[in-house]
Structure formats: structure tokens, C-alpha cells
Design a protein around this motif. Structure first.
Motif, PDB file in Angstrom:
ATOM      1  N   SER A  58       0.833  -1.214   0.000  1.00  0.00           N
ATOM      2  CA  SER A  58       0.000   0.000   0.000  1.00  0.00           C
ATOM      3  C   SER A  58       0.865   1.260   0.000  1.00  0.00           C
ATOM      4  N   ALA A  59       1.899   1.270   0.852  1.00  0.00           N
ATOM      5  CA  ALA A  59       2.781   2.438   0.891  1.00  0.00           C
ATOM      6  C   ALA A  59       3.536   2.603  -0.427  1.00  0.00           C
ATOM      7  N   GLY A  60       3.983   1.481  -1.023  1.00  0.00           N
ATOM      8  CA  GLY A  60       4.713   1.574  -2.288  1.00  0.00           C
ATOM      9  C   GLY A  60       3.852   2.105  -3.414  1.00  0.00           C
ATOM     10  N   TYR A  61       2.603   1.641  -3.512  1.00  0.00           N
ATOM     11  CA  TYR A  61       1.733   2.110  -4.591  1.00  0.00           C
ATOM     12  C   TYR A  61       1.305   3.564  -4.376  1.00  0.00           C
ATOM     13  N   VAL A  65       1.780   6.662  -6.982  1.00  0.00           N
ATOM     14  CA  VAL A  65       0.786   7.693  -7.346  1.00  0.00           C
ATOM     15  C   VAL A  65       1.406   9.076  -7.315  1.00  0.00           C
ATOM     16  N   LEU A  66       2.177   9.360  -6.241  1.00  0.00           N
ATOM     17  CA  LEU A  66       2.827  10.670  -6.136  1.00  0.00           C
ATOM     18  C   LEU A  66       3.850  10.866  -7.248  1.00  0.00           C
ATOM     19  N   TRP A  67       4.600   9.799  -7.559  1.00  0.00           N
ATOM     20  CA  TRP A  67       5.594   9.921  -8.639  1.00  0.00           C
ATOM     21  C   TRP A  67       4.922  10.153  -9.994  1.00  0.00           C
ATOM     22  N   GLY A  68       3.827   9.424 -10.282  1.00  0.00           N
ATOM     23  CA  GLY A  68       3.135   9.616 -11.554  1.00  0.00           C
ATOM     24  C   GLY A  68       2.462  10.972 -11.661  1.00  0.00           C
ATOM     25  N   TRP A  69       2.075  11.549 -10.513  1.00  0.00           N
ATOM     26  CA  TRP A  69       1.392  12.840 -10.551  1.00  0.00           C
ATOM     27  C   TRP A  69       2.355  13.998 -10.684  1.00  0.00           C
ATOM     28  N   PHE A  70       3.493  13.942  -9.951  1.00  0.00           N
ATOM     29  CA  PHE A  70       4.396  15.098  -9.913  1.00  0.00           C
ATOM     30  C   PHE A  70       5.572  14.966 -10.870  1.00  0.00           C
ATOM     31  N   SER A  71       6.048  13.752 -11.147  1.00  0.00           N
ATOM     32  CA  SER A  71       7.269  13.618 -11.960  1.00  0.00           C
ATOM     33  C   SER A  71       6.987  13.065 -13.348  1.00  0.00           C
ATOM     34  N   ASP A  76      -2.137   7.315 -16.765  1.00  0.00           N
ATOM     35  CA  ASP A  76      -2.268   5.877 -16.578  1.00  0.00           C
ATOM     36  C   ASP A  76      -1.474   5.372 -15.366  1.00  0.00           C
ATOM     37  N   ILE A  77      -0.278   5.961 -15.156  1.00  0.00           N
ATOM     38  CA  ILE A  77       0.525   5.585 -13.987  1.00  0.00           C
ATOM     39  C   ILE A  77      -0.217   5.928 -12.694  1.00  0.00           C
ATOM     40  N   VAL A  78      -0.813   7.103 -12.680  1.00  0.00           N
ATOM     41  CA  VAL A  78      -1.540   7.538 -11.480  1.00  0.00           C
ATOM     42  C   VAL A  78      -2.750   6.632 -11.228  1.00  0.00           C
ATOM     43  N   LEU A  79      -3.522   6.325 -12.272  1.00  0.00           N
ATOM     44  CA  LEU A  79      -4.732   5.530 -12.100  1.00  0.00           C
ATOM     45  C   LEU A  79      -4.412   4.095 -11.648  1.00  0.00           C
ATOM     46  N   TRP A  80      -3.457   3.449 -12.329  1.00  0.00           N
ATOM     47  CA  TRP A  80      -3.125   2.073 -11.954  1.00  0.00           C
ATOM     48  C   TRP A  80      -2.524   2.010 -10.545  1.00  0.00           C
ATOM     49  N   SER A  81      -1.663   2.904 -10.215  1.00  0.00           N
ATOM     50  CA  SER A  81      -1.063   2.912  -8.867  1.00  0.00           C
ATOM     51  C   SER A  81      -2.116   3.179  -7.809  1.00  0.00           C
ATOM     52  N   PHE A  82      -3.046   4.092  -8.106  1.00  0.00           N
ATOM     53  CA  PHE A  82      -4.106   4.382  -7.140  1.00  0.00           C
ATOM     54  C   PHE A  82      -5.016   3.172  -6.943  1.00  0.00           C
ATOM     55  N   LEU A  83      -5.348   2.471  -8.038  1.00  0.00           N
ATOM     56  CA  LEU A  83      -6.210   1.301  -7.950  1.00  0.00           C
ATOM     57  C   LEU A  83      -5.551   0.181  -7.126  1.00  0.00           C
TER      58      LEU A  83
END
Length: 360
Positions: A58-61, A65-71, A76-83
Motif C-alpha cells: 500500500s505504501a509503495g503504490y 501515485v505521487l511519482w506519476g502525478w508530480f514527476s 495511466d501511472i496515477v490511475l493504476w497505482s491508485f487502484l
């Protein structure tokens, strides 16, 4: 060698779909996410292993999410990581609910650790046993009777959790029942499921006691349905009954210095008050009991071993007869024969001799 490696590198770069490779590395959040995922996949089995596993995932995903959103700036990275993070958090919530559901009351948890955990009884099986007694802890006040001989029906099986219970018959003390011992195991084993009976002893609480009780019909239904639980109760009840028999035998040895066979029926009659006071009549009775038989009895002996009749001592004139207690303390009296067996066990109608070994 360097030429070959450079060619391999060129082939890999040409086969890649990337137009240009970034010269700078990703930020710390990306590397932290991978480290957390690596630690999560190193988790073990079991409930706490699952907590470790899904906690780190949970902490890794969430870091992904933070990496896909800011960097990475990739939807798609944000959505899959959040899911994936939501799935791991839901699994953690389910584990917490299951762990809270598996929690037992303090008395039942201590009973499991004391009685069932050494036998490696599964927790789910133990819950079925506890559910059969409706998870109720009953109490007895001081000097309150659990059962009265000749009156209380045998319709349950109880296990003492705390306190001490006195067992007596006709006002004569037999033995005590201590915590984590069955209170009525002999009565339970003496009847078939379809039979009915009453207690032959009186059980009285000497201190404040707590116990659990299984109704007879419900427990028989559970034992019929679950073979493992039936074998478990057979082992526990057999051990409990043998402990009570050894307690009676130890009391008999402390009183007479004689070690009787614990398989003899109704040792209470040997422990009764009639043999406690060494008066003239009792000395006469002891002499009759301790006197070796002149000839072997006609009935089949009920003892484990038989002894041949002792030869009479050489005749002596004008010598007083030795007292009865002197015969009991002779060094060569290794075996004591009891001819008057029906007087000790009248209700069984046995005849013959019973051998009791005298411990020097």
C-alpha cells in the motif's frame, strides 16, 4: 572485448522504441516506491505476514501515485497505482476485521493456550467447541453445590476454570477438582448417549469457582458430526479420569501404606470411615483381612496377580499370638491378600482374593 560490448549496447538501443533516453534519473519518490515494493514482496505467511505484505505494498503504490502525478505526469501511472493502493488497503481492512472477529474472551483465550494449544488444536476447531457451550462462563459461590448424589441428573459436561471443588460421597471426602479439570468426566463416560442417570457423588465448591458447561445433547451431536473433536474429547476425558483414579489410589496408600490396583471398582469403600478408627472391632477385622487364606478360593480371582497360600509357621507352645499390626509390618509381607473382598465391595458381589502390594 570492449568492441563486442559496445555492439551489444548499440543493438539494444536500436531495438528500443524510445527516441531519446533521459540523462537525469527519477526523483527520490520513485526510488522509495520501488524500495517499499521490494520490502513488501519479502513478506512471510500467516496473518502477521499478510499485514506486513499488504502494508508495504500500500505504501509503495501510494508513492507510485505521487511519482506519476508530480514527476512522470502520466495519467495511466496515477490511475493504476491508485487502484492497486486501494486494493491493498481494502485487504488490510479485511485482515483487521478477521483478526478482531477471531478474538476470544479472556477466559476462553487462557483455556485455549493452556489446554488446546499444546495439543496443536486449530483455532477454528476450538471455536466450534466454545460455540457449543454458548461461550458462557458460569460461577459457583463458596459452599454451593454443583451436583448432589442421587438427585442431580447427568445432563451436561463441565470444565472447571478457576477455584476448587470438593468431591464427597455419603459425607466422606474423596478428592479435589482443580482448574482445567473436568468436573463430571466419570459420570459422562458412564452413560451412553441415549441413557439417563444421576450423580453418585456430591460436588461442592470450596472457593468461588468459574466453569463452562456443555449440554449433553448438543455436545453429543457435535462429537457425532466432527470426528476430530470426538477423538480430542476422548483423550482429554481419559486423561482426566485416570488422574482422578490415581488421586484415590494415592490417598489409599497414604492411609494404609498399601498400593491397590487402580482398576478395582469403588475404592470409596476402602477409604470409608469404617477403616479409619483402629478400635478392637476394627483390629479384629484387620486381622481377618490380613490373615492369609488356608486354601485358594474356588472363584476366579479378580486381582492382577495371585499368590500361593502361605505355609503355617512351625508350632510353638505357650507363645502368645502376635498382634495383627505386627503382621502388617513384617519385612517378608510383600503381598497382602484380602479374603473378605465382598465386605469392601458388597454391591458388586465379587468373591476371591485381591492382591495389594505393600511398598516398603
Amino acid at each position: 572485448m570492449s568492441t563486442n560490448s559496445s555492439r551489444v549496447g548499440q543493438l539494444l538501443l536500436q531495438a528500443s522504441a524510445c527516441i531519446s533516453w533521459k540523462q537525469d534519473v527519477e526523483g527520490a519518490v520513485y526510488h522509495l516506491a520501488n524500495c517499499l515494493l521490494l520490502l513488501g514482496f519479502m513478506g512471510g505467511s500467516g496473518v502477521y505476514g499478510c499485514f506486513y505484505f499488504f502494508g508495504f505494498l500500500s505504501a509503495g503504490y501510494l508513492c507510485c501515485v505521487l511519482w506519476g502525478w508530480f514527476s512522470a505526469c502520466g495519467l495511466d501511472i496515477v490511475l493504476w497505482s491508485f487502484l492497486l493502493a486501494v486494493v491493498c488497503l481494502l485487504q488490510l481492512a479485511h485482515l483487521v476485521y478477521r483478526l478482531r472477529e477471531d478474538t476470544l474472551a479472556e477466559e476462553f483465550d487462557l483455556l485455549y493456550k493452556t489446554l488446546c494449544l499444546p495439543l496443536q488444536v486449530p483455532l477454528q476447531t476450538y471455536k466450534e467447541i466454545v460455540h457449543c457451550c454458548e461461550e458462557q462462563v458460569l460461577t459457583l459461590a463458596t459452599e454451593q453445590t454443583y451436583a448432589v448424589e442421587g438427585e442431580t441428573p447427568i445432563n451436561r459436561l463441565s470444565l472447571l476454570l478457576s477455584g476448587r471443588v470438593r468431591v464427597s460421597q455419603d459425607g466422606q471426602f474423596l478428592h479435589y477438582i482443580f482448574p482445567y479439570q473436568f468436573m463430571d468426566s466419570p459420570e459422562w463416560e458412564s452413560l451412553q448417549p441415549s441413557e439417563e442417570g444421576v450423580f453418585q457423588v456430591t460436588l461442592t465448591a470450596e472457593t468461588s469457582c468459574s466453569y463452562i458447561s456443555w449440554p449433553r445433547k448438543s455436545l453429543h451431536l457435535l462429537l457425532t458430526k466432527e470426528r476430530y473433536i470426538s477423538c480430542l474429547f476422548s483423550a482429554l476425558l481419559g486423561y482426566d479420569i485416570s488422574e482422578k483414579l490415581y488421586t484415590l489410589n494415592d490417598k489409599l496408600f497414604a492411609k494404609f501404606g498399601l498400593r491397590f490396583d487402580i482398576r478395582l471398582p469403588s475404592l470409596y469403600h476402602v477409604l470409608g470411615p469404617t477403616a479409619a478408627d483402629p478400635g478392637p472391632e476394627s483390629e479384629k477385622g484387620d486381622e481377618e483381612v490380613c490373615e492369609p487364606a488356608a486354601s485358594p478360593p474356588q472363584a476366579t480371582p479378580t486381582s492382577l496377580q495371585q499368590t500361593p497360600p502361605c505355609s503355617p509357621p512351625p508350632a510353638a507352645t505357650n507363645l502368645p499370638a502376635p498382634p495383627s499390626w505386627a503382621r502388617l509390618s513384617r519385612p517378608d509381607s510383600g503381598i497382602l491378600e484380602i479374603d473378605d473382598f465382598p465386605s469392601y465391595f458388597p454391591q458388586f458381589g465379587f468373591s476371591g482374593k485381591v492382591a495389594a502390594v505393600r511398598i516398603p
